[in-house]
Design a protein around this motif. Structure first.
Motif, PDB file in Angstrom:
ATOM      1  N   LYS A 116       0.840  -1.197   0.000  1.00  0.00           N
ATOM      2  CA  LYS A 116       0.000   0.000   0.000  1.00  0.00           C
ATOM      3  C   LYS A 116       0.872   1.242   0.000  1.00  0.00           C
ATOM      4  CE  LYS A 116      -3.504  -0.555   2.446  1.00  0.00           C
ATOM      5  NZ  LYS A 116      -4.373  -0.777   3.611  1.00  0.00           N
ATOM      6  N   ARG A 117       0.422   2.246  -0.725  1.00  0.00           N
ATOM      7  CA  ARG A 117       1.141   3.524  -0.794  1.00  0.00           C
ATOM      8  C   ARG A 117       0.093   4.627  -0.886  1.00  0.00           C
ATOM      9  NH1 ARG A 117       6.324   5.380  -3.278  1.00  0.00           N
ATOM     10  NH2 ARG A 117       6.901   3.180  -3.199  1.00  0.00           N
ATOM     11  N   HIS A 118       0.120   5.566   0.045  1.00  0.00           N
ATOM     12  CA  HIS A 118      -0.871   6.639  -0.005  1.00  0.00           C
ATOM     13  C   HIS A 118      -0.274   7.959   0.446  1.00  0.00           C
ATOM     14  CE1 HIS A 118      -1.842   4.496   3.930  1.00  0.00           C
ATOM     15  NE2 HIS A 118      -1.250   5.609   4.307  1.00  0.00           N
ATOM     16  N   GLU A 119      -0.860   9.023  -0.061  1.00  0.00           N
ATOM     17  CA  GLU A 119      -0.457  10.373   0.313  1.00  0.00           C
ATOM     18  C   GLU A 119      -1.335  10.868   1.454  1.00  0.00           C
ATOM     19  OE1 GLU A 119      -0.643  12.930  -3.068  1.00  0.00           O
ATOM     20  OE2 GLU A 119       1.336  12.327  -3.807  1.00  0.00           O
ATOM     21  N   MET A 120      -0.698  11.524   2.410  1.00  0.00           N
ATOM     22  CA  MET A 120      -1.422  12.151   3.503  1.00  0.00           C
ATOM     23  C   MET A 120      -1.254  13.662   3.395  1.00  0.00           C
ATOM     24  SD  MET A 120      -0.519   9.832   6.833  1.00  0.00           S
ATOM     25  CE  MET A 120      -0.714   8.047   6.841  1.00  0.00           C
ATOM     26  N   HIS A 121      -2.348  14.368   3.496  1.00  0.00           N
ATOM     27  CA  HIS A 121      -2.363  15.824   3.525  1.00  0.00           C
ATOM     28  C   HIS A 121      -2.690  16.259   4.961  1.00  0.00           C
ATOM     29  CE1 HIS A 121      -2.322  16.322  -0.945  1.00  0.00           C
ATOM     30  NE2 HIS A 121      -2.715  15.057  -0.854  1.00  0.00           N
ATOM     31  N   PRO A 122      -2.522  17.534   5.309  1.00  0.00           N
ATOM     32  CA  PRO A 122      -2.768  17.963   6.685  1.00  0.00           C
ATOM     33  C   PRO A 122      -4.121  17.494   7.230  1.00  0.00           C
ATOM     34  CG  PRO A 122      -1.672  19.718   5.510  1.00  0.00           C
ATOM     35  CD  PRO A 122      -1.967  18.647   4.487  1.00  0.00           C
ATOM     36  N   GLY A 123      -4.081  16.832   8.371  1.00  0.00           N
ATOM     37  CA  GLY A 123      -5.277  16.270   8.992  1.00  0.00           C
ATOM     38  C   GLY A 123      -5.461  14.795   8.708  1.00  0.00           C
ATOM     39  N   ASN A 124      -4.825  14.264   7.633  1.00  0.00           N
ATOM     40  CA  ASN A 124      -4.885  12.836   7.339  1.00  0.00           C
ATOM     41  C   ASN A 124      -4.006  12.071   8.315  1.00  0.00           C
ATOM     42  OD1 ASN A 124      -4.748  13.325   3.728  1.00  0.00           O
ATOM     43  ND2 ASN A 124      -6.489  13.428   5.097  1.00  0.00           N
ATOM     44  N   GLY A 125      -4.379  10.844   8.618  1.00  0.00           N
ATOM     45  CA  GLY A 125      -3.566  10.043   9.516  1.00  0.00           C
ATOM     46  C   GLY A 125      -3.802   8.561   9.343  1.00  0.00           C
ATOM     47  N   ASN A 126      -3.000   7.770  10.040  1.00  0.00           N
ATOM     48  CA  ASN A 126      -3.086   6.322   9.974  1.00  0.00           C
ATOM     49  C   ASN A 126      -2.790   5.767  11.355  1.00  0.00           C
ATOM     50  OD1 ASN A 126      -3.416   3.791   8.938  1.00  0.00           O
ATOM     51  ND2 ASN A 126      -1.582   3.783   7.679  1.00  0.00           N
ATOM     52  N   PHE A 127      -3.538   4.755  11.757  1.00  0.00           N
ATOM     53  CA  PHE A 127      -3.384   4.152  13.087  1.00  0.00           C
ATOM     54  C   PHE A 127      -2.900   2.728  12.890  1.00  0.00           C
ATOM     55  CE2 PHE A 127      -4.541   3.090  17.423  1.00  0.00           C
ATOM     56  CZ  PHE A 127      -4.494   4.310  18.089  1.00  0.00           C
ATOM     57  N   LEU A 128      -1.646   2.458  13.261  1.00  0.00           N
ATOM     58  CA  LEU A 128      -1.014   1.163  13.001  1.00  0.00           C
ATOM     59  C   LEU A 128      -0.839   0.376  14.294  1.00  0.00           C
ATOM     60  CD1 LEU A 128       1.799   2.415  10.581  1.00  0.00           C
ATOM     61  CD2 LEU A 128      -0.439   1.474   9.958  1.00  0.00           C
ATOM     62  N   TYR A 129      -1.334  -0.859  14.285  1.00  0.00           N
ATOM     63  CA  TYR A 129      -1.225  -1.729  15.450  1.00  0.00           C
ATOM     64  C   TYR A 129      -0.045  -2.690  15.280  1.00  0.00           C
ATOM     65  CZ  TYR A 129      -5.970  -0.114  16.473  1.00  0.00           C
ATOM     66  OH  TYR A 129      -7.063   0.670  16.747  1.00  0.00           O
ATOM     67  N   PRO A 130       0.689  -2.992  16.356  1.00  0.00           N
ATOM     68  CA  PRO A 130       1.867  -3.861  16.223  1.00  0.00           C
ATOM     69  C   PRO A 130       1.539  -5.268  15.735  1.00  0.00           C
ATOM     70  CG  PRO A 130       1.334  -3.468  18.542  1.00  0.00           C
ATOM     71  CD  PRO A 130       0.497  -2.519  17.741  1.00  0.00           C
ATOM     72  N   GLU A 131       0.312  -5.736  16.003  1.00  0.00           N
ATOM     73  CA  GLU A 131      -0.059  -7.083  15.558  1.00  0.00           C
ATOM     74  C   GLU A 131      -0.595  -7.085  14.127  1.00  0.00           C
ATOM     75  OE1 GLU A 131      -3.539  -5.317  17.874  1.00  0.00           O
ATOM     76  OE2 GLU A 131      -1.357  -5.415  18.035  1.00  0.00           O
ATOM     77  N   GLY A 132      -0.706  -5.916  13.505  1.00  0.00           N
ATOM     78  CA  GLY A 132      -1.232  -5.828  12.144  1.00  0.00           C
ATOM     79  C   GLY A 132      -0.171  -5.399  11.154  1.00  0.00           C
ATOM     80  N   GLY A 138      -6.551  -0.990   8.313  1.00  0.00           N
ATOM     81  CA  GLY A 138      -6.483  -0.417   9.643  1.00  0.00           C
ATOM     82  C   GLY A 138      -7.412   0.762   9.770  1.00  0.00           C
ATOM     83  N   ASP A 139      -6.852   1.898  10.166  1.00  0.00           N
ATOM     84  CA  ASP A 139      -7.687   3.050  10.468  1.00  0.00           C
ATOM     85  C   ASP A 139      -7.208   4.310   9.756  1.00  0.00           C
ATOM     86  OD1 ASP A 139      -9.669   2.071  12.401  1.00  0.00           O
ATOM     87  OD2 ASP A 139      -7.915   1.530  13.566  1.00  0.00           O
ATOM     88  N   CYS A 140      -6.880   4.220   8.477  1.00  0.00           N
ATOM     89  CA  CYS A 140      -6.545   5.412   7.715  1.00  0.00           C
ATOM     90  C   CYS A 140      -7.762   6.347   7.711  1.00  0.00           C
ATOM     91  CB  CYS A 140      -6.196   5.069   6.269  1.00  0.00           C
ATOM     92  SG  CYS A 140      -4.591   4.311   6.054  1.00  0.00           S
ATOM     93  N   VAL A 141      -7.519   7.602   7.980  1.00  0.00           N
ATOM     94  CA  VAL A 141      -8.626   8.557   8.012  1.00  0.00           C
ATOM     95  C   VAL A 141      -8.197   9.856   7.365  1.00  0.00           C
ATOM     96  CG1 VAL A 141      -9.784   7.622  10.046  1.00  0.00           C
ATOM     97  CG2 VAL A 141      -7.929   9.234  10.343  1.00  0.00           C
ATOM     98  N   SER A 142      -9.176  10.601   6.882  1.00  0.00           N
ATOM     99  CA  SER A 142      -8.893  11.864   6.229  1.00  0.00           C
ATOM    100  C   SER A 142      -9.333  13.007   7.121  1.00  0.00           C
ATOM    101  CB  SER A 142      -9.645  11.941   4.896  1.00  0.00           C
ATOM    102  OG  SER A 142     -11.032  12.012   5.125  1.00  0.00           O
ATOM    103  N   ALA A 143      -8.919  14.205   6.733  1.00  0.00           N
ATOM    104  CA  ALA A 143      -9.311  15.394   7.485  1.00  0.00           C
ATOM    105  C   ALA A 143     -10.816  15.559   7.496  1.00  0.00           C
ATOM    106  CB  ALA A 143      -8.641  16.634   6.894  1.00  0.00           C
ATOM    107  N   ALA A 144     -11.453  15.164   6.399  1.00  0.00           N
ATOM    108  CA  ALA A 144     -12.898  15.319   6.300  1.00  0.00           C
ATOM    109  C   ALA A 144     -13.629  14.465   7.333  1.00  0.00           C
ATOM    110  CB  ALA A 144     -13.367  14.942   4.893  1.00  0.00           C
ATOM    111  N   ALA A 145     -12.946  13.381   7.768  1.00  0.00           N
ATOM    112  CA  ALA A 145     -13.579  12.494   8.734  1.00  0.00           C
ATOM    113  C   ALA A 145     -13.346  12.938  10.160  1.00  0.00           C
ATOM    114  CB  ALA A 145     -13.040  11.075   8.553  1.00  0.00           C
ATOM    115  N   ALA A 146     -12.532  14.011  10.322  1.00  0.00           N
ATOM    116  CA  ALA A 146     -12.189  14.453  11.680  1.00  0.00           C
ATOM    117  C   ALA A 146     -13.402  15.031  12.390  1.00  0.00           C
ATOM    118  CB  ALA A 146     -11.072  15.479  11.620  1.00  0.00           C
TER     119      ALA A 146
END
Length: 239
Positions: free
Chosen positions: A149-165, A231-239
């Protein structure tokens, strides 16, 4: 041309640290009032921070700016700069966590690595590209990595990574011609020191680029809103 750190930067960084520590304590108090479970505190804090970053009038957004935090020179072998900007030591209700600011000039990136604890980046300036890899153990060629997977993050975008995933990744500034900055939440004390005087690290392993197999033709760079995620990739719009 890289920004040079002025004499006032260390003092401003200390001031910012106090503000961020104070903000965190208020968020933890709010979490306790809402009876947020221990296992959900990191996501709660992370969502609150993303809301601050996405809000142009947020009280914290102006603290994390390029005039105070600077990238390393392009020829520095380290390849990137990082600052611990907040550290919560934990209490009887919640565990330890910290925020680290990563600053990247164009073409700079972190090493490929995975984590022993939760890692949750948030882009706060510019464009940050995150590449995720699957670790193949026991391969005849040794441990190899497959880009998935490869994605661009803009301000407010984020990703939540778990050690078991799926949490083996690198973040880089590949497409933005300025400096990109991202805030990374970790489930550990970023200033804890071991008995032999070394800082405790959240990193499990660091991998060499030679371990990466040829990328699947189906893997392409997407914006975070377009990425299908495990996982939990989210955008600024979802904030």
């Amino acid at each position: 041309m890289q920004n040079a750190c002025c004499p006032c930067c260390p003092q401003q960084q200390k001031f910012n640290r106090r503000r961020l520590d104070s903000w965190t304590k208020k968020i933890v108090i709010e979490a306790k009032q809402l009876n947020v479970p221990r296992e959900d505190i990191l996501k709660f804090v992370w969502d609150k921070m993303r809301a601050e970053i996405s809000n142009h009038k947020g009280s914290l957004k102006h603290l994390l700016e390029l005039s105070v935090y600077h990238p390393v020179p392009s020829d520095d072998p380290k390849g990137y700069q990082k600052y611990v900007v907040m550290n919560y030591p934990g209490d009887e209700d919640y565990g330890k966590f910290s925020f680290t600011l990563i600053v990247l000039s164009q073409h700079q990136q972190t090493p490929i690595h995975d984590h022993k604890v939760i890692c949750a980046p948030i882009c706060i300036q510019g464009i940050m590209t995150e590449v995720l890899y699957r670790v193949n153990e026991g391969d005849a060629r040794g441990t190899t990595l497959q880009e998935v997977k490869r994605h661009e993050m803009h301000p407010g975008n984020g990703n939540f990574l778990y050690p078991e995933g799926l949490n083996c990744h690198t973040v880089g500034n590949y497409s933005f011609d300025g400096v990109s900055m991202s805030l990374h939440l970790y489930a550990f004390d970023a200033e804890e020191v071991t008995a032999d005087g070394k800082l405790v690290s959240s990193v499990k392993r660091v991998y060499d680029k030679s371990q990466v197999l040829l990328a699947d033709a189906a893997v392409s760079t997407t914006t975070l809103e377009d990425a299908s995620d495990d996982g939990d990739c989210v955008s600024a719009a979802a904030a």
